[in-house]
Scaffold this motif. Structure first.
Motif, short mmCIF file in Angstrom:
data_model
loop_
_atom_site.label_atom_id
_atom_site.label_comp_id
_atom_site.label_asym_id
_atom_site.label_seq_id
_atom_site.Cartn_x
_atom_site.Cartn_y
_atom_site.Cartn_z
N ASN A 179 37.77 -15.18 -93.45
CA ASN A 179 37.88 -14.78 -92.04
C ASN A 179 37.15 -15.80 -91.15
N CYS A 195 31.76 -8.79 -92.69
CA CYS A 195 32.68 -8.50 -91.59
C CYS A 195 33.52 -7.26 -91.85
N CYS A 226 33.94 -14.62 -89.32
CA CYS A 226 32.87 -13.99 -90.10
C CYS A 226 31.67 -14.94 -90.25
N CYS A 259 34.60 -15.55 -98.13
CA CYS A 259 35.34 -14.83 -97.09
C CYS A 259 36.14 -15.84 -96.27
N CYS A 304 34.93 -8.23 -97.77
CA CYS A 304 33.69 -8.90 -97.34
C CYS A 304 32.78 -7.85 -96.71
ZN LIG Z 1 33.64 -11.87 -93.91
#
Ligand SMILES: [Zn+2]
Length: 367
Positions: free
Chosen positions: A10, A39, A13, A8, A36
């Motif tokens: 992000n 998140c 996250c 992921c 994901c």
């Molecule tokens: Zn994530």
């Protein structure tokens, strides 16, 4: 699409950068998007690579960037592929920034360097501004350790280069060979120190790395001809130097000079006389990382090849990254340009402010 090989991206996250954790699923095969489960955010397959948001075919991007990394003039690419010149330079910048991230993630990791050579190249921009490009190489593996740019060839430039080299080094015996520029000696001595933490308040004292050998190779020219080469040790002794370089080899700087020539050949803006000079410093910076990372990961070096397992005349070709143990095969341009740099593991945010007051239990108050 393989969700077990993806992380992921992000930054907020808690599962960011974790591969094979079971938190990634496929959102859409058609749009090539993952999701994901931690998140709840979805992201494109190309997120974190220079292919993200690219409107053209990926295969064309790989071909153009590989041509640029091996010194093909952008005007030739414009004529051959019918692309706009601005597109070619935008792709070079995109790919160069990605290569810089890959370099920081894989090459700038501590390892036993043994022998490092450093030097600067003088380059001219189209507006007649002179740019100095300082670079360093690990001699035993031919691994390019990075470079820095500056308008002035001063102490700050060399200090920045020394910081890059230190990021790649373990505190072990190390031979550093450069030209006669005095800034190198103070920059090496300043950079290769380790803070000693004692728990007392104030700045920790710095301990110089043991076994640091600093050498200078000074070349004197007369009428554009080399007339004298003086090699001297500024720190350390001859026995320490011999233990860190190849047997029966004098102190020299030929490896960094060889890679300087490679950069001059592969970066069209570095030619000594030409009409296709770069206009801006960032273009040179991204071009430098593009050429350097292709050199490390995608170019087999004749002097690094080894005898095959069967012996005889069969050789195993190796890249500098293979010799340094960073990978086990020669990367293609597509592999380098689709490599995703994982973000550092997520850490919960630190609590700020005063700690809540402890409430005494009623029994203790009554007593
Ligand atoms: Zn994530």
């Amino acid at each position: 699409m393989n969700p077990h090989s993806v992380f992921c991206p992000n930054p907020d996250c808690p599962s960011r950068g974790q591969v094979g954790n079971g938190n990634i699923g496929i959102k859409s095969q058609k749009e090539r998007r993952y999701v994901c489960k931690t998140c709840g955010k979805s992201f494109a397959e190309t997120k974190g690579t220079p292919l993200f948001g690219l409107k053209r075919a990926h295969s064309l991007f790989f071909v153009i960037v590989t041509l640029l990394a091996y010194g093909c003039p952008p005007q030739a690419i414009v004529a051959a592929f019918g692309l706009d010149e601005r597109t070619v330079f935008a792709w070079q910048k995109k790919a160069g920034r990605h290569c810089e991230q890959v370099h920081q993630a894989l090459v700038e990791q501590p390892r036993d360097l043994e022998h490092v050579q450093a030097d600067e190249i003088r380059a001219k921009l189209a507006n007649k501004v002179v740019i100095w490009m300082a670079m360093a190489i690990q001699v035993t593996t031919r691994l390019w350790l990075g470079g820095v740019l500056s308008v002035h060839r001063d102490q700050r430039l060399i200090d920045r280069l020394a910081a890059h080299v230190k990021a790649c080094a373990l505190p072990r015996p190390l031979l550093l060979a450069t030209d006669g520029l005095a800034s190198y000696v103070s920059a090496w001595r300043k950079a290769f120190r380790t803070p000693i933490y004692t728990g007392k308040p104030g700045r920790p004292s710095l301990l110089a790395w043991p076994g640091l050998v600093i050498g200078q190779v000074i070349k004197r020219h007369h009428a554009k001809r080399l007339v004298e080469v003086e090699a001297r040790l500024v720190q350390g002794d001859e026995s320490q130097r011999q233990a860190l370089s190849l047997p029966d080899q004098k102190l020299h700087s030929s490896y960094i000079e060889r890679i300087n020539a490679t950069f001059r050949a592969h970066l069209h803006g570095l030619v000594r006389r030409g009409r296709a000079l770069y206009r801006q410093e960032p273009t040179l910076q991204t071009g430098m990382y593009l050429v350097g990372t292709f050199y490390n990961f995608c170019t087999c070096h004749d002097s690094l090849r080894q005898h095959g397992p069967g012996g005889g005349r069969k050789w195993v070709e190796r890249t500098p990254a293979m010799a340094a143990g960073l990978t086990d095969h020669c990367w293609s341009g597509a592999e380098l340009l689709t490599y995703k740099v994982a973000p550092s593991p997520w850490e919960p945010p630190k609590k700020r402010g005063r700690k809540p007051k402890q409430v005494c239990p009623p029994a203790a108050v009554a007593a």
